[in-house]
Write an enzyme that holds these catalytic residues in place. Structure first.
Site, PDB file in Angstrom:
ATOM      1  N   GLN A  34       0.841  -1.204   0.000  1.00 55.35           N
ATOM      2  CA  GLN A  34       0.000   0.000   0.000  1.00 55.35           C
ATOM      3  C   GLN A  34       0.879   1.258   0.000  1.00 55.35           C
ATOM      4  O   GLN A  34       2.062   1.196   0.350  1.00 55.35           O
ATOM      5  CB  GLN A  34      -0.907   0.004   1.233  1.00 55.35           C
ATOM      6  CG  GLN A  34      -0.180  -0.240   2.538  1.00 55.35           C
ATOM      7  CD  GLN A  34      -1.039  -0.966   3.573  1.00 55.35           C
ATOM      8  OE1 GLN A  34      -2.272  -0.874   3.583  1.00 55.35           O
ATOM      9  NE2 GLN A  34      -0.380  -1.709   4.464  1.00 55.35           N
ATOM     10  N   TYR A  64     -10.106   4.349  19.651  1.00 56.23           N
ATOM     11  CA  TYR A  64     -10.121   3.077  18.912  1.00 56.23           C
ATOM     12  C   TYR A  64      -9.250   2.016  19.590  1.00 56.23           C
ATOM     13  O   TYR A  64      -9.681   0.903  19.859  1.00 56.23           O
ATOM     14  CB  TYR A  64      -9.635   3.337  17.486  1.00 56.23           C
ATOM     15  CG  TYR A  64      -9.531   2.108  16.622  1.00 56.23           C
ATOM     16  CD1 TYR A  64      -8.341   1.395  16.534  1.00 56.23           C
ATOM     17  CD2 TYR A  64     -10.620   1.654  15.885  1.00 56.23           C
ATOM     18  CE1 TYR A  64      -8.237   0.263  15.748  1.00 56.23           C
ATOM     19  CE2 TYR A  64     -10.522   0.523  15.085  1.00 56.23           C
ATOM     20  CZ  TYR A  64      -9.326  -0.155  15.020  1.00 56.23           C
ATOM     21  OH  TYR A  64      -9.231  -1.273  14.227  1.00 56.23           O
ATOM     22  N   GLN A  65      -7.970   2.393  19.921  1.00 50.33           N
ATOM     23  CA  GLN A  65      -7.039   1.391  20.456  1.00 50.33           C
ATOM     24  C   GLN A  65      -7.528   0.860  21.816  1.00 50.33           C
ATOM     25  O   GLN A  65      -7.425  -0.324  22.104  1.00 50.33           O
ATOM     26  CB  GLN A  65      -5.638   1.984  20.640  1.00 50.33           C
ATOM     27  CG  GLN A  65      -5.153   2.894  19.540  1.00 50.33           C
ATOM     28  CD  GLN A  65      -4.692   2.170  18.269  1.00 50.33           C
ATOM     29  OE1 GLN A  65      -4.864   0.964  18.132  1.00 50.33           O
ATOM     30  NE2 GLN A  65      -4.113   2.931  17.350  1.00 50.33           N
ATOM     31  N   ASP A 140       1.175 -12.672   6.490  1.00 50.19           N
ATOM     32  CA  ASP A 140      -0.268 -12.653   6.248  1.00 50.19           C
ATOM     33  C   ASP A 140      -1.002 -13.337   7.401  1.00 50.19           C
ATOM     34  O   ASP A 140      -0.740 -14.513   7.700  1.00 50.19           O
ATOM     35  CB  ASP A 140      -0.542 -13.384   4.924  1.00 50.19           C
ATOM     36  CG  ASP A 140      -2.027 -13.401   4.575  1.00 50.19           C
ATOM     37  OD1 ASP A 140      -2.356 -13.727   3.430  1.00 50.19           O
ATOM     38  OD2 ASP A 140      -2.846 -13.069   5.452  1.00 50.19           O
ATOM     39  N   ASP A 159      -7.185  -5.956  14.191  1.00 52.16           N
ATOM     40  CA  ASP A 159      -7.100  -4.507  14.026  1.00 52.16           C
ATOM     41  C   ASP A 159      -6.755  -4.227  12.569  1.00 52.16           C
ATOM     42  O   ASP A 159      -5.593  -4.013  12.211  1.00 52.16           O
ATOM     43  CB  ASP A 159      -6.026  -3.966  14.974  1.00 52.16           C
ATOM     44  CG  ASP A 159      -5.763  -2.506  14.722  1.00 52.16           C
ATOM     45  OD1 ASP A 159      -4.695  -2.013  15.166  1.00 52.16           O
ATOM     46  OD2 ASP A 159      -6.599  -1.862  14.071  1.00 52.16           O
ATOM     47  N   SER A 160      -7.759  -4.241  11.725  1.00 46.78           N
ATOM     48  CA  SER A 160      -7.498  -4.217  10.277  1.00 46.78           C
ATOM     49  C   SER A 160      -7.836  -2.854   9.666  1.00 46.78           C
ATOM     50  O   SER A 160      -8.512  -2.025  10.286  1.00 46.78           O
ATOM     51  CB  SER A 160      -8.374  -5.266   9.592  1.00 46.78           C
ATOM     52  OG  SER A 160      -9.731  -4.831   9.631  1.00 46.78           O
TER      53      SER A 160
HETATM   54  N1  LIG Z   1      -4.647   0.598  14.118  1.00 41.67           N
HETATM   55  C1  LIG Z   1      -5.095   1.241  12.942  1.00 41.67           C
HETATM   56  C2  LIG Z   1      -6.590   1.408  12.901  1.00 41.67           C
HETATM   57  C3  LIG Z   1      -7.178   0.734  11.723  1.00 41.67           C
HETATM   58  N2  LIG Z   1      -8.618   0.842  11.762  1.00 41.67           N
HETATM   59  C4  LIG Z   1      -9.211   1.824  10.877  1.00 41.67           C
HETATM   60  C5  LIG Z   1     -10.724   1.812  11.020  1.00 41.67           C
HETATM   61  C6  LIG Z   1     -11.385   2.792  10.071  1.00 41.67           C
HETATM   62  C7  LIG Z   1     -10.987   2.515   8.639  1.00 41.67           C
HETATM   63  N3  LIG Z   1     -11.611   3.431   7.714  1.00 41.67           N
HETATM   64  C8  LIG Z   1      -9.474   2.511   8.469  1.00 41.67           C
HETATM   65  C9  LIG Z   1      -8.791   1.582   9.445  1.00 41.67           C
END
Ligand SMILES: NCCCN[C@H]1CC[C@H](N)CC1
Length: 292
Positions: A34, A64-65, A140, A159-160
């Site tokens: 990427q 988020y984390q 992967d 955590d994608s």
């Molecule tokens: N640790 C990185 C966070 C990845 N999560 C995001 C969630 C929202 C998405 N649009 C992009 C990745």
């Protein structure tokens, strides 16, 4: 496009684009997977962008984390072995390491350049790699899980990025089946599960797959992250057949100062109330997600 601004334009959220004012571009590169950009924003600190999509900003990454790590880990009494799929920036590792019961943290991230860039520009996230319990696998996640002995992990955190690009397979049924096999009975998985405002169709498919595969409980939680599309992000919280898991009432609470370990920075976002509240859904989402 406005000079000096970054706009997050993507076919995954047609007709809308969140923008951040750019002070300075700090890094631009292309890995085997990427395009990678880091820029200093005017009001959200440093920002990591993969293929034009915001992954983390220093200002709101805590939401988020902390949620993706503590929603699963605070829902089981004594997490010991944890696997992180993705999460190359290291922020989830930082949060998992707050749990003193954890003895083994494996992480499988496909893109080594994301790891290097995070260590250079996001030290407060990459601090997660310093924990001695962490073992890094660059590769992967789908292949990694196929090689894992059955019932290895208490918790798996996925955590994608989004289902367009390297993370596409992490949203498909075979991957969820391999996650289920790698979990012990009553083990838990938490995956990044997009936005109820933008992706109800994707969420509907994920929930259907999870209901077939995870015979414990299947739940959807969500939280606010200002710099993610539509300002919210969701999580699938599932458990395998075995000791029941009540995700909505954390049995293994972590208090504001992350009392489990000596992690420097205290929790900024997660607490027991917001844990339970995360599972309350607006009616339009409840109808789809809780349909039986
Ligand atoms: N640790 C990185 C966070 C990845 N999560 C995001 C969630 C929202 C998405 N649009 C992009 C990745």
């Amino acid at each position: 496009l406005i000079p000096g601004w970054f706009s997050e334009i993507s076919p995954m959220w047609p007709g809308e684009a969140h923008s951040l004012k750019v002070e300075k571009i700090l890094f631009q590169g292309k890995s085997n997977y990427q395009n990678i950009v880091v820029f200093q924003s005017s009001t959200y600190g440093k920002v990591l962008v993969l293929d034009g999509v915001i992954q983390v900003t220093e200002r709101d990454e805590c939401a988020y984390q902390e949620m993706i790590a503590h929603l699963p880990l605070c829902s089981i009494p004594n997490p010991k072995k944890v696997l992180v799929i993705g999460g190359g920036d290291g922020g989830v590792l930082r949060e998992v390491s707050r749990h003193s019961s954890v003895i083994q943290i494996d992480i499988c991230e496909i893109d080594g350049m994301v790891i290097d860039v995070s260590k250079q520009y996001f030290p407060d996230l990459a601090v997660g790699y310093l924990d001695p319990r962490v073992t890094l696998h660059v590769g992967d996640g789908v292949a990694f899980l196929r090689a894992v002995p059955e019932g290895t992990y208490d918790a798996i955190i996925v955590d994608s990025s989004d289902p367009i690009g390297p993370a596409q397979e992490l949203f498909e049924k075979p991957f969820f089946e391999s996650v289920s096999k790698a979990l012990r009975p009553g083990g838990v998985v938490c995956t990044q599960a997009e936005s109820i405002w933008l992706h109800m169709h994707i969420i509907e498919d994920i929930v259907a797959n999870c209901r077939e595969i995870f015979k414990g409980s299947v739940n959807y939680a969500w939280t606010t992250v200002p710099t993610y599309p539509s300002g919210v992000i969701g999580f699938m919280l599932c458990s395998t057949e075995g000791p029941p898991v009540d995700f909505k009432h954390p049995v293994n609470p972590i208090d504001e100062n992350g009392s489990h370990t000596d992690v420097k920075a205290p929790l900024k976002f997660y607490n027991a109330e917001i844990h339970s509240a995360a599972f309350c859904l607006p009616s339009f989402a409840k109808k789809v997600i809780e349909a039986r």
